[in-house]
Design a protein around this motif. Structure first.
Motif, PDB file in Angstrom:
ATOM      1  N   HIS A 171     -12.599 -31.833  77.304  1.00  0.00           N
ATOM      2  CA  HIS A 171     -11.969 -32.984  77.255  1.00  0.00           C
ATOM      3  C   HIS A 171     -12.565 -34.266  77.904  1.00  0.00           C
ATOM      4  CE1 HIS A 171      -8.013 -30.773  77.082  1.00  0.00           C
ATOM      5  NE2 HIS A 171      -8.594 -30.520  75.897  1.00  0.00           N
ATOM      6  N   GLY A 172     -13.965 -34.066  78.327  1.00  0.00           N
ATOM      7  CA  GLY A 172     -14.856 -35.097  78.493  1.00  0.00           C
ATOM      8  C   GLY A 172     -14.683 -35.380  80.113  1.00  0.00           C
ATOM      9  N   LYS A 173     -13.939 -34.851  80.872  1.00  0.00           N
ATOM     10  CA  LYS A 173     -13.900 -34.943  82.366  1.00  0.00           C
ATOM     11  C   LYS A 173     -15.106 -34.611  83.064  1.00  0.00           C
ATOM     12  CE  LYS A 173      -8.822 -34.405  82.383  1.00  0.00           C
ATOM     13  NZ  LYS A 173      -7.647 -33.590  83.164  1.00  0.00           N
ATOM     14  N   ARG A 174     -15.246 -35.080  84.000  1.00  0.00           N
ATOM     15  CA  ARG A 174     -16.513 -34.847  85.037  1.00  0.00           C
ATOM     16  C   ARG A 174     -16.094 -34.054  86.179  1.00  0.00           C
ATOM     17  NH1 ARG A 174     -20.678 -39.865  86.109  1.00  0.00           N
ATOM     18  NH2 ARG A 174     -20.696 -40.637  84.066  1.00  0.00           N
ATOM     19  N   GLU A 220     -12.270 -25.401  84.202  1.00  0.00           N
ATOM     20  CA  GLU A 220     -13.361 -26.257  84.070  1.00  0.00           C
ATOM     21  C   GLU A 220     -13.750 -26.640  82.836  1.00  0.00           C
ATOM     22  OE1 GLU A 220     -15.338 -25.608  88.510  1.00  0.00           O
ATOM     23  OE2 GLU A 220     -15.814 -24.120  86.983  1.00  0.00           O
ATOM     24  N   ALA A 221     -13.780 -25.354  82.070  1.00  0.00           N
ATOM     25  CA  ALA A 221     -14.307 -25.354  80.412  1.00  0.00           C
ATOM     26  C   ALA A 221     -13.110 -26.269  79.647  1.00  0.00           C
ATOM     27  CB  ALA A 221     -14.314 -23.980  80.005  1.00  0.00           C
ATOM     28  N   THR A 228     -20.823 -33.615  87.519  1.00  0.00           N
ATOM     29  CA  THR A 228     -21.322 -33.429  86.202  1.00  0.00           C
ATOM     30  C   THR A 228     -21.037 -34.729  85.301  1.00  0.00           C
ATOM     31  OG1 THR A 228     -19.410 -32.374  85.149  1.00  0.00           O
ATOM     32  CG2 THR A 228     -20.790 -31.030  86.225  1.00  0.00           C
ATOM     33  N   ARG A 229     -22.117 -34.834  84.223  1.00  0.00           N
ATOM     34  CA  ARG A 229     -21.889 -35.858  83.215  1.00  0.00           C
ATOM     35  C   ARG A 229     -22.454 -35.137  82.094  1.00  0.00           C
ATOM     36  NH1 ARG A 229     -24.881 -39.992  80.636  1.00  0.00           N
ATOM     37  NH2 ARG A 229     -26.725 -39.562  81.821  1.00  0.00           N
ATOM     38  N   VAL A 230     -21.401 -35.090  80.837  1.00  0.00           N
ATOM     39  CA  VAL A 230     -21.697 -34.537  79.472  1.00  0.00           C
ATOM     40  C   VAL A 230     -22.893 -35.371  78.982  1.00  0.00           C
ATOM     41  CG1 VAL A 230     -21.013 -33.830  77.412  1.00  0.00           C
ATOM     42  CG2 VAL A 230     -19.587 -33.284  79.540  1.00  0.00           C
ATOM     43  N   ASP A 251     -16.320 -17.010  78.164  1.00  0.00           N
ATOM     44  CA  ASP A 251     -16.465 -16.074  77.038  1.00  0.00           C
ATOM     45  C   ASP A 251     -17.667 -16.317  76.287  1.00  0.00           C
ATOM     46  OD1 ASP A 251     -16.276 -18.693  75.938  1.00  0.00           O
ATOM     47  OD2 ASP A 251     -14.455 -18.405  74.685  1.00  0.00           O
ATOM     48  N   ASP A 252     -18.826 -16.624  76.999  1.00  0.00           N
ATOM     49  CA  ASP A 252     -20.110 -17.042  76.715  1.00  0.00           C
ATOM     50  C   ASP A 252     -20.248 -17.919  75.526  1.00  0.00           C
ATOM     51  OD1 ASP A 252     -22.655 -15.947  77.491  1.00  0.00           O
ATOM     52  OD2 ASP A 252     -23.035 -15.237  75.539  1.00  0.00           O
ATOM     53  N   ARG A 253     -19.437 -18.963  75.469  1.00  0.00           N
ATOM     54  CA  ARG A 253     -19.395 -20.080  74.736  1.00  0.00           C
ATOM     55  C   ARG A 253     -20.204 -21.275  75.644  1.00  0.00           C
ATOM     56  NH1 ARG A 253     -15.585 -24.194  74.712  1.00  0.00           N
ATOM     57  NH2 ARG A 253     -14.242 -22.943  75.860  1.00  0.00           N
ATOM     58  N   LEU A 254     -20.862 -21.984  74.832  1.00  0.00           N
ATOM     59  CA  LEU A 254     -21.750 -23.095  75.129  1.00  0.00           C
ATOM     60  C   LEU A 254     -21.037 -24.241  75.273  1.00  0.00           C
ATOM     61  CD1 LEU A 254     -24.233 -24.312  76.652  1.00  0.00           C
ATOM     62  CD2 LEU A 254     -25.167 -24.922  74.323  1.00  0.00           C
ATOM     63  N   VAL A 255     -20.261 -24.859  76.239  1.00  0.00           N
ATOM     64  CA  VAL A 255     -19.307 -25.759  76.492  1.00  0.00           C
ATOM     65  C   VAL A 255     -20.272 -27.364  76.267  1.00  0.00           C
ATOM     66  CG1 VAL A 255     -17.640 -27.293  77.682  1.00  0.00           C
ATOM     67  CG2 VAL A 255     -17.777 -24.580  77.771  1.00  0.00           C
ATOM     68  N   GLY A 256     -21.264 -27.339  76.957  1.00  0.00           N
ATOM     69  CA  GLY A 256     -22.075 -28.465  76.706  1.00  0.00           C
ATOM     70  C   GLY A 256     -23.290 -28.540  77.640  1.00  0.00           C
ATOM     71  N   LEU A 257     -24.131 -29.603  77.306  1.00  0.00           N
ATOM     72  CA  LEU A 257     -25.404 -29.824  78.171  1.00  0.00           C
ATOM     73  C   LEU A 257     -25.033 -30.841  79.248  1.00  0.00           C
ATOM     74  CD1 LEU A 257     -28.377 -29.316  75.755  1.00  0.00           C
ATOM     75  CD2 LEU A 257     -27.630 -27.820  77.244  1.00  0.00           C
ATOM     76  N   VAL A 258     -25.109 -30.914  80.277  1.00  0.00           N
ATOM     77  CA  VAL A 258     -24.700 -31.851  81.467  1.00  0.00           C
ATOM     78  C   VAL A 258     -25.753 -31.909  82.360  1.00  0.00           C
ATOM     79  CG1 VAL A 258     -22.288 -31.036  81.219  1.00  0.00           C
ATOM     80  CG2 VAL A 258     -23.894 -30.052  82.967  1.00  0.00           C
ATOM     81  N   GLU A 259     -25.456 -33.364  82.726  1.00  0.00           N
ATOM     82  CA  GLU A 259     -26.574 -33.779  84.043  1.00  0.00           C
ATOM     83  C   GLU A 259     -25.670 -33.246  85.341  1.00  0.00           C
ATOM     84  OE1 GLU A 259     -28.751 -37.819  85.471  1.00  0.00           O
ATOM     85  OE2 GLU A 259     -26.610 -37.850  85.046  1.00  0.00           O
TER      86      GLU A 259
END
Length: 318
Positions: free
Chosen positions: A268-271, A262-263, A305-307, A291-299
């Motif tokens: 890659h911009g996928k929902r 999923e990450a 999801t939507r980035v 790995d505790d990395r913030l991939v994004g803020l999403v709705e």
């Protein structure tokens, strides 16, 4: 001799600085660039040179978080001086008007009158920012137009004063003998509030004028001055209170923990299709990799999801 620049986390960080009086927010950004050895530094809301206290800075890819920090509520401690109005609504501006001493003394003795004036400035209000502000008017900063000799009033805007807690009024005198009333206060407010304007408007409501003589920002949203980097430390490249984007996101948003697949897909911009048991619908959710990395803020809306904002590592940052 200066120490080596601080080693940044892969996604940069959010730095909390206790700004000293006399320095601009731009000064703080410049010193942070030097201390951390990077050009990519921004801030989430300015502080006037006269003001001290909490300044939130973003470094590296973490600057993308600043958009979501600017709108947080703020808390200030301040000293309001009634009896004198100034062109800047604070002690750095020239005096515009000095109230009659008898009237100042009368107001100082009427606690109910002062309390009522403070109450009228509490809650949802319409506030006209100080003319000497960074707001743009027809493409020019308001303070530049004032310095050019123009006189105007900025359009009132809605703000919310969540709490306006004032200490006992103190009748005193300035160094040159003018009778004034000093009031120490704590103000909790929405973003966009001008504490200088509160002092001005309280003085105007009481008929004696007013301005600000001290201002210190103590909180921004859930973040406080506790453990912040002192400005002198920043000048010596000694940095503390540098938090990762994930640390900050955990304090502000619901968390969605992603699988490795999923990450990668979200990167890659996928929902993604998300089970509602994993994450309820929300306007902003922090999507975090294993790995505790913030991939994004999403709705997250109807389980999909939507980035809104993605967060690359330093090597991949745009």
């Amino acid at each position: 001799m200066l120490s080596e620049p601080v080693q940044l986390p892969p996604q940069g960080g959010i730095l909390f600085v206790d700004k000293s009086e006399g320095w601009t927010s731009h000064d703080a950004v410049s010193k942070t660039r030097r201390a951390l050895g990077t050009r990519k530094v921004g801030h989430a809301g300015t502080l006037d040179p006269m003001a001290t206290g909490l300044l939130v800075l973003g470094v590296g890819p973490a600057t993308r978080l600043l958009t979501h920090l600017v709108g947080l509520d703020k808390c200030y401690t301040t000293t309001i001086r009634l009896g004198i109005s100034t062109v800047t609504d604070d002690r750095e501006g020239d005096r515009v008007e000095i109230a009659d001493e008898a009237l100042v003394t009368e107001v100082a003795a009427d606690l109910e009158r002062i309390t009522a004036g403070i109450a009228r400035l509490t809650g949802p209000i319409e506030q006209s920012p100080s003319a000497v502000s960074a707001i743009k008017v027809d493409g020019q900063r308001a303070y530049d137009r004032v310095r050019a000799g123009e006189q105007f009033e900025l359009k009132a805007r809605p703000v919310t004063i969540h709490a306006f807690e004032a200490g006992a009024p103190k009748l005193t005198r300035t160094e040159d003998g003018i009778a004034v009333i000093d009031i120490e206060a704590t103000v909790r407010c929405s973003t966009g509030t001008y504490i200088r304007a509160l002092a001005r408007d309280l003085g105007a409501d009481l008929g004696i004028g007013g301005h600000l003589i001290e201002l210190r920002r103590t909180e921004v949203g859930p973040f406080s001055l506790e453990g912040s980097t002192l400005f002198d430390e920043l000048l010596d490249r000694k940095v503390r209170a540098l938090e990762t984007p994930t640390d900050i996101a955990r304090k502000l948003f619901p968390i969605l923990v992603l699988t490795d697949d999923e990450a990668r897909d979200m990167g890659h911009g996928k929902r993604l299709e998300i089970d509602t048991e994993r994450c309820a619908d929300a306007a902003l959710v922090a999507a975090v990799a294993g790995d505790d990395r913030l991939v994004g803020l999403v709705e997250v809306k109807r389980g999909r999801t939507r980035v809104i904002t993605n967060f690359p590592t330093q090597g991949n940052a745009a």
